[in-house]
Write an enzyme that holds these catalytic residues in place. Structure first.
Site, PDB file in Angstrom:
ATOM      1  N   SER A  82     -16.363   9.911  82.364  1.00 27.54           N
ATOM      2  CA  SER A  82     -14.942   9.980  82.050  1.00 27.54           C
ATOM      3  C   SER A  82     -14.352   8.573  81.892  1.00 27.54           C
ATOM      4  CB  SER A  82     -14.230  10.793  83.145  1.00 27.54           C
ATOM      5  OG  SER A  82     -12.953  11.194  82.748  1.00 27.54           O
ATOM      6  N   ASP A 209     -16.584  21.315  78.007  1.00 27.01           N
ATOM      7  CA  ASP A 209     -15.563  20.455  78.603  1.00 27.01           C
ATOM      8  C   ASP A 209     -14.176  20.942  78.195  1.00 27.01           C
ATOM      9  OD1 ASP A 209     -13.942  18.360  79.480  1.00 27.01           O
ATOM     10  OD2 ASP A 209     -15.385  16.818  78.904  1.00 27.01           O
ATOM     11  N   HIS A 237     -16.266  19.309  82.337  1.00 26.89           N
ATOM     12  CA  HIS A 237     -16.051  17.858  82.336  1.00 26.89           C
ATOM     13  C   HIS A 237     -16.802  17.183  83.482  1.00 26.89           C
ATOM     14  CE1 HIS A 237     -14.114  14.177  81.106  1.00 26.89           C
ATOM     15  NE2 HIS A 237     -13.658  13.973  82.333  1.00 26.89           N
TER      16      HIS A 237
END
Length: 259
Positions: A82, A209, A237
């Site tokens: 991320s 995701d 995610h």
């Protein structure tokens, strides 16, 4: 978190800490590799408070110091999740010859010729306010002169359940600062072809995701020609939680390829 074999440095995303990698750490160690999962500044068990971290470089300092300390001849595999992809990019620009490969796991992937904040700006544009659901924006005074406010984000339980951890169990989170007001994030000359661009990049697309969509992930890959792509079906995610064994298999394959 050390053993033998290739040395992986694992970097968490916004609001997270080294704790989020525990399943992947165990699998990589069982496969004979050395693993270091890092807490970035004011994250996880790191002792700094969020309002004490005044820049993205300070936030990324634990990673930069770990890469700098790697022995001569040891080439690391960096893995960022991320927002942690931006810390990877900074380390790649500073220490390209110490890194065998950089793996971006559903991560922010910046490109040469654009400022690093462009990935966050595009994510916010695509998400808009309704996409952030019950997340809260929190004002923090992190200016070294004691004036001027930064803004951090605190993930809400509905956002985590529906967008981030829909396939995974959630853990304790802290507010996280994206440092969008930091001049470093706006520097279009920061990432260069000779350093950042010279490091092998692999992007791991999380196919399920709900936060950074597959379309968004492929948009970032398209901006960085030459980036290899791996896909993990059914991964939300939080790939390290929803598909840890599949992610470990991908990481071991990458380490073997760029040994």
């Amino acid at each position: 978190m050390e053993g033998g074999g290739k040395h992986f440095l694992l970097v968490h995303g916004l609001c997270h800490g080294a704790w989020c990698w525990y399943k992947v750490v165990a699998s990589l160690q069982a496969a004979g590799h050395r693993v270091t999962a890092l807490d970035l500044a004011a994250s996880g068990a790191h002792p700094a408070r969020l309002d004490e971290v005044c820049s993205f470089e300070e936030y990324s300092r634990p990673l930069l110091d770990a890469v700098a300390a790697a022995p001569d001849g040891e080439r690391l595999v960096l893995v960022g999740h991320s927002h942690g992809g931006l810390s990877l990019a900074l380390a790649m620009e500073r220490f390209p010859r110490k890194i065998a490969a950089a793996v971006f796991v559903a991560a922010a992937l910046p490109c040469v010729g654009k400022h690093m904040g462009v990935t966050t700006e595009e994510f916010m544009r695509r998400t808009a306010s309704e996409g952030l659901m019950d997340c809260e924006m929190v004002a923090i005074n992190n200016n070294s002169q004691g004036v001027g406010l930064g803004v951090a984000i605190r993930m809400g339980p509905r956002f985590m359940a529906e967008k981030y951890y829909q396939q995974s169990p959630a853990e304790d989170l802290k507010p996280g600062n994206q440092f969008m007001g930091d001049p470093l994030m706006k520097d279009e000359t920061l990432l260069t072809d000779g350093n950042y661009g010279s490091v092998k990049k692999v992007y791991v697309i999380a196919k399920a995701d709900g936060s950074s969509t597959e379309e968004m992930q492929r948009w970032m890959v398209a901006m960085s020609p030459g980036t290899e792509v791996e896909e993990i079906a059914g991964a939300d995610h939080a790939v390290m939680s929803s598909k840890p064994r599949e992610l470990c298999d991908v990481l071991v394959k990458i380490a073997d390829k760029y040994d």
